[in-house]
Structure formats: structure tokens, C-alpha cells
Design a protein around this motif. Structure first.
Motif, mmCIF file in Angstrom:
data_model
loop_
_atom_site.group_PDB
_atom_site.id
_atom_site.type_symbol
_atom_site.label_atom_id
_atom_site.label_comp_id
_atom_site.label_asym_id
_atom_site.label_seq_id
_atom_site.Cartn_x
_atom_site.Cartn_y
_atom_site.Cartn_z
ATOM 1 N N GLY A 50 45.586 34.414 52.762
ATOM 2 C CA GLY A 50 45.440 35.114 51.454
ATOM 3 C C GLY A 50 45.697 36.521 51.461
ATOM 4 O O GLY A 50 46.844 36.747 52.494
ATOM 5 N N ASN A 51 46.089 37.329 50.276
ATOM 6 C CA ASN A 51 46.852 38.318 50.280
ATOM 7 C C ASN A 51 45.823 39.019 49.172
ATOM 8 O O ASN A 51 44.365 38.745 48.870
ATOM 9 C CB ASN A 51 47.355 38.115 49.364
ATOM 10 N N ILE A 52 45.737 40.576 49.690
ATOM 11 C CA ILE A 52 44.973 41.483 48.905
ATOM 12 C C ILE A 52 45.691 42.666 48.290
ATOM 13 O O ILE A 52 47.353 43.096 48.736
ATOM 14 C CB ILE A 52 44.033 42.043 50.032
ATOM 15 N N GLN A 53 44.882 43.039 46.828
ATOM 16 C CA GLN A 53 45.497 43.890 46.119
ATOM 17 C C GLN A 53 44.779 45.005 46.438
ATOM 18 O O GLN A 53 43.184 44.832 46.282
ATOM 19 C CB GLN A 53 46.474 43.626 45.131
ATOM 20 N N MET A 54 45.328 46.204 46.222
ATOM 21 C CA MET A 54 44.379 47.474 46.478
ATOM 22 C C MET A 54 44.574 48.580 45.217
ATOM 23 O O MET A 54 45.481 48.745 44.963
ATOM 24 C CB MET A 54 44.219 47.566 47.660
ATOM 25 N N ALA A 55 43.598 49.190 44.540
ATOM 26 C CA ALA A 55 44.093 50.261 43.723
ATOM 27 C C ALA A 55 43.031 51.259 44.048
ATOM 28 O O ALA A 55 41.979 51.015 44.407
ATOM 29 C CB ALA A 55 43.526 49.965 42.201
ATOM 30 N N GLY A 71 39.456 46.867 45.211
ATOM 31 C CA GLY A 71 40.110 45.563 45.543
ATOM 32 C C GLY A 71 39.420 44.742 45.838
ATOM 33 O O GLY A 71 38.038 43.905 45.651
ATOM 34 N N ILE A 72 40.382 43.191 45.618
ATOM 35 C CA ILE A 72 40.506 41.680 45.880
ATOM 36 C C ILE A 72 40.965 41.351 46.261
ATOM 37 O O ILE A 72 41.990 41.190 46.946
ATOM 38 C CB ILE A 72 40.724 41.284 43.783
ATOM 39 N N TYR A 73 40.357 40.190 47.097
ATOM 40 C CA TYR A 73 40.966 39.009 47.562
ATOM 41 C C TYR A 73 41.578 37.959 46.839
ATOM 42 O O TYR A 73 41.008 37.361 46.141
ATOM 43 C CB TYR A 73 39.866 38.550 48.651
ATOM 44 N N LEU A 74 43.197 37.785 47.621
ATOM 45 C CA LEU A 74 43.460 36.190 46.700
ATOM 46 C C LEU A 74 44.268 34.906 46.822
ATOM 47 O O LEU A 74 44.636 35.014 48.409
ATOM 48 C CB LEU A 74 44.999 37.208 45.985
ATOM 49 N N THR A 75 43.683 33.617 46.973
ATOM 50 C CA THR A 75 43.608 32.744 47.998
ATOM 51 C C THR A 75 44.862 31.855 46.616
ATOM 52 O O THR A 75 43.922 32.299 45.822
ATOM 53 C CB THR A 75 42.468 32.114 48.310
ATOM 54 N N THR A 76 45.584 30.878 46.688
ATOM 55 C CA THR A 76 46.077 29.785 46.201
ATOM 56 C C THR A 76 45.590 28.514 46.822
ATOM 57 O O THR A 76 45.438 28.262 47.907
ATOM 58 C CB THR A 76 47.022 29.710 46.697
#
Length: 132
Positions: free
Chosen positions: A64-69, A79-84
Motif C-alpha cells: 500500500g501507500n503512506i502519506q505523511m504531513a 501519517g496514514i496508510y492507504l490501500t486499494t
């Protein structure tokens, strides 16, 4: 007698083939940030956003992907973890409908190094049972 250089190759049985790895994180624009991350840092100023993808080390599969502020002035990261996932398949065409899912935001102190922040986020997600 010659000393062993620190960077010399290690034996195969000494390699750690568990956990996750990621390519270098890239800075992204605020417009690319997932709404749940934007909401979690609402009101912060001067925030920089980063993204990368997580790879399972044993299988070499994309997890998956992560995004961080990162708010450097406040010394905070989120941060959050994104999956599809496939939510359904169109019966007529066979085309899948993909849905992006995000974890809850993980907030933690930021020490000034983005790679360390990614590592901290992964550890928090591991402890929460989100990633292996």
C-alpha cells in the motif's frame, strides 16, 4: 593483520528478510493529500506533505501507500496508510470497481528527518496490527 571493513558483505544467514521497506519518499502537493490526512492536520501552517509506498520484504509485494504531513515548526508528524481493494465487479463488463481505504491518522513527534518519520510511522502501524 588486516581489519575487516565495516561495509564488507555479510553472510546470507545474517540478513533480515522480514518487515517492510520503501523507496525514497517524495514531497507531494496539498491537493494530492487524502481527505482524512488533511482533516487530521487542519489548522496547521507550513506543513509539508510526503508520500511513498510500502513493500513487504519477504514477498517483495506492494502492500500500500503512506502519506505523511510534517509540521517542522511544531515538531509533529501525522501519517496514514492507504490501500486499494476491489469493492465489486461489473457483471456486464467484468471491470472491477476500486476503492481506496485509509487508516486512522497516526500522530507522533518529528525529529527533523523524513526517513526517520517514515520508520516511526511504520513502527506505529506495526504495533497497531495494520502492517506485518
Amino acid at each position: 593483520m588486516r581489519e575487516q571493513p565495516i561495509g564488507e558483505a555479510v553472510e546470507d544467514d545474517e540478513l533480515d528478510l522480514t518487515g517492510v521497506m520503501w523507496p525514497p519518499e517524495t514531497e507531494i502537493e496539498a491537493s494530492e493529500v487524502h481527505p482524512s490526512l488533511a482533516k487530521a492536520i487542519a489548522g496547521s501552517r507550513g506543513v509539508r506533505f510526503f508520500a511513498t509506498r510500502l513493500i513487504d520484504v519477504p514477498s517483495d509485494c506492494h502492500l500500500g501507500n503512506i502519506q505523511m504531513a510534517i509540521d517542522e515548526a511544531a515538531g509533529q508528524a501525522c501519517g496514514i496508510y492507504l490501500t486499494t481493494r476491489i469493492s465489486e465487479v461489473n457483471a456486464e463488463t467484468g471491470d472491477p470497481t476500486l476503492v481506496e481505504e485509509a487508516t486512522r491518522p497516526f500522530k507522533f513527534p518529528y525529529s527533523g528527518d523524513v526517513e526517520e518519520a517514515v520508520c516511526s510511522l511504520c513502527e506505529k502501524m506495526r504495533l497497531a496490527g495494520v502492517i506485518p
